[in-house]
Design a protein around this motif. Sequence first.
Motif, mmCIF file in Angstrom:
data_model
loop_
_atom_site.group_PDB
_atom_site.id
_atom_site.type_symbol
_atom_site.label_atom_id
_atom_site.label_comp_id
_atom_site.label_asym_id
_atom_site.label_seq_id
_atom_site.Cartn_x
_atom_site.Cartn_y
_atom_site.Cartn_z
ATOM 1 N N PHE A 142 -46.595 50.224 -11.651
ATOM 2 C CA PHE A 142 -45.273 50.593 -11.150
ATOM 3 C C PHE A 142 -45.372 50.774 -9.639
ATOM 4 C CE2 PHE A 142 -45.497 51.978 -15.501
ATOM 5 C CZ PHE A 142 -44.247 51.690 -16.027
ATOM 6 N N THR A 143 -44.455 50.175 -8.910
ATOM 7 C CA THR A 143 -44.416 50.327 -7.458
ATOM 8 C C THR A 143 -43.040 50.854 -7.057
ATOM 9 O OG1 THR A 143 -46.014 48.556 -7.093
ATOM 10 C CG2 THR A 143 -44.619 49.163 -5.229
ATOM 11 N N PHE A 144 -43.046 51.850 -6.182
ATOM 12 C CA PHE A 144 -41.805 52.460 -5.697
ATOM 13 C C PHE A 144 -41.802 52.343 -4.174
ATOM 14 C CE2 PHE A 144 -43.149 54.511 -9.613
ATOM 15 C CZ PHE A 144 -42.012 54.392 -10.398
ATOM 16 N N THR A 145 -40.801 51.647 -3.642
ATOM 17 C CA THR A 145 -40.713 51.372 -2.211
ATOM 18 C C THR A 145 -39.471 52.056 -1.640
ATOM 19 O OG1 THR A 145 -41.771 49.225 -2.559
ATOM 20 C CG2 THR A 145 -40.616 49.558 -0.465
ATOM 21 N N TRP A 146 -39.670 52.850 -0.596
ATOM 22 C CA TRP A 146 -38.558 53.616 -0.033
ATOM 23 C C TRP A 146 -37.550 52.714 0.655
ATOM 24 C CZ3 TRP A 146 -35.877 57.689 -0.586
ATOM 25 C CH2 TRP A 146 -35.010 58.116 0.421
ATOM 26 N N LEU A 153 -36.964 51.901 -4.459
ATOM 27 C CA LEU A 153 -36.757 50.665 -5.194
ATOM 28 C C LEU A 153 -37.891 50.497 -6.197
ATOM 29 C CD1 LEU A 153 -35.817 48.318 -2.206
ATOM 30 C CD2 LEU A 153 -34.252 49.519 -3.766
ATOM 31 N N VAL A 154 -37.526 50.219 -7.433
ATOM 32 C CA VAL A 154 -38.498 50.169 -8.517
ATOM 33 C C VAL A 154 -38.961 48.732 -8.742
ATOM 34 C CG1 VAL A 154 -38.934 50.715 -10.943
ATOM 35 C CG2 VAL A 154 -37.337 52.134 -9.608
ATOM 36 N N SER A 155 -40.279 48.563 -8.879
ATOM 37 C CA SER A 155 -40.860 47.286 -9.303
ATOM 38 C C SER A 155 -41.833 47.575 -10.433
ATOM 39 C CB SER A 155 -41.608 46.592 -8.159
ATOM 40 O OG SER A 155 -40.744 46.235 -7.111
ATOM 41 N N MET A 156 -41.888 46.682 -11.402
ATOM 42 C CA MET A 156 -42.808 46.837 -12.519
ATOM 43 C C MET A 156 -43.627 45.570 -12.675
ATOM 44 S SD MET A 156 -40.580 49.106 -15.255
ATOM 45 C CE MET A 156 -39.158 48.020 -15.388
ATOM 46 N N ASP A 157 -44.939 45.738 -12.675
ATOM 47 C CA ASP A 157 -45.870 44.610 -12.784
ATOM 48 C C ASP A 157 -45.627 43.578 -11.682
ATOM 49 O OD1 ASP A 157 -46.877 45.863 -15.064
ATOM 50 O OD2 ASP A 157 -45.500 44.795 -16.379
ATOM 51 N N GLY A 158 -45.276 44.055 -10.496
ATOM 52 C CA GLY A 158 -45.092 43.181 -9.355
ATOM 53 C C GLY A 158 -43.742 42.506 -9.258
ATOM 54 N N THR A 159 -42.825 42.822 -10.189
ATOM 55 C CA THR A 159 -41.502 42.192 -10.206
ATOM 56 C C THR A 159 -40.423 43.233 -9.949
ATOM 57 O OG1 THR A 159 -42.258 40.563 -11.825
ATOM 58 C CG2 THR A 159 -39.877 40.846 -11.588
ATOM 59 N N PRO A 160 -39.484 42.992 -9.039
ATOM 60 C CA PRO A 160 -38.402 43.950 -8.803
ATOM 61 C C PRO A 160 -37.638 44.251 -10.084
ATOM 62 C CG PRO A 160 -38.440 42.303 -7.071
ATOM 63 C CD PRO A 160 -39.399 41.837 -8.118
ATOM 64 N N THR A 161 -37.355 45.535 -10.299
ATOM 65 C CA THR A 161 -36.596 45.960 -11.464
ATOM 66 C C THR A 161 -35.112 45.913 -11.138
ATOM 67 O OG1 THR A 161 -38.404 47.388 -12.174
ATOM 68 C CG2 THR A 161 -36.233 47.819 -13.115
#
Length: 332
Positions: free
Chosen positions: A222-226, A234-242
């Motif tokens: 899970f990646t969270f980008t301000w 902004l949420v991304s899961m497994d390298g893909t924007p959610t």
Amino acid sequence: MRQRVRTTRVRHRGTAVAALVAAAVTASLMAGCSSDSRPSDDGRGETHSRSQEPAPHDPMNAGTVLAVKIDNVRAARPQTGLEAADIVYAEQVEGGLSRLMAVYATRLPEAVGPVRSARESDLELLRQFDEPTLAFSGAQKKLLPLIDRAPLHAKSPESAQSGAYYRGKDKVAPHNLYLRPERLLGTAPGADALTTGFRYGAAPAGGTPEDSRTVRFPAARFTFTWSADRHGWLVSMDGTPTVTTDGKRLASPTVVVQYVQVRESQFHDVLGNNSPYTRTVGSGRAEVLRDGRAFDVEWRRGSASEGTDFTTADGSSVNFAKGQVWVVFAKA
């Protein structure tokens, strides 16, 4: 308000909690899954659900939060209804993959899904709510007795009223089961049903500027980008924007990375993969992301029937930003 909710829960739940403890003791005496075990609905085998007749709308569901187990493999995306959730929990499941639990109290979307199976950890996590409604597609057959005895309203496709669940045409099974929340609750219960212990308000002092944070599971991330424009992560899961089903990028004002014990449970899938148990009672460290900053905090949950407190080093309570909260359970 919180004390009132807790007092009411103690009066209503005495016998239900006792039954859950008894069920857990019984389950601990059971051997591991035998050769006739079947997997939960994880895309690798058969789903096991209750075999009872469909139930009519239950007015006792009124006033409870709705918790929905949501599929999170690539074939399940984009998910439906995540943007309306008050809380999204992310937990580890078999094979190091992830699954979501979305909790709804302040508003109900038209549909939620894809709906997938429950796990043992869900029962402890959901004890913080007053008899919540759990929507799920099924469970490992030896887990079903514990779900039946838990202090919650369990609603699988077999136990919910007709029309609550439906199969969508946009994805293939088992990634196409959806729920119409209003068929279970009627109306949203409101913010008072969110007895999580979360506090909302001004940010604490200090913190470290943070642009992006990634949390890794063995086979998921899970990646969270301000985003200052969205005032959220902004949420991304497994390298893909959610994104939502209408293509809008999902952004959450607050993200909590909570470090917890993740151990083996007594349950396995058909391939022999153990179902991890995520323990959410206890204490440990956590990171709260809000307003483009990261705050190192401590979390504490004294018992299953309590919410979780987040505090700074001096013991001050940590406020979250108003809006949706993502909680990712990372292995301590």
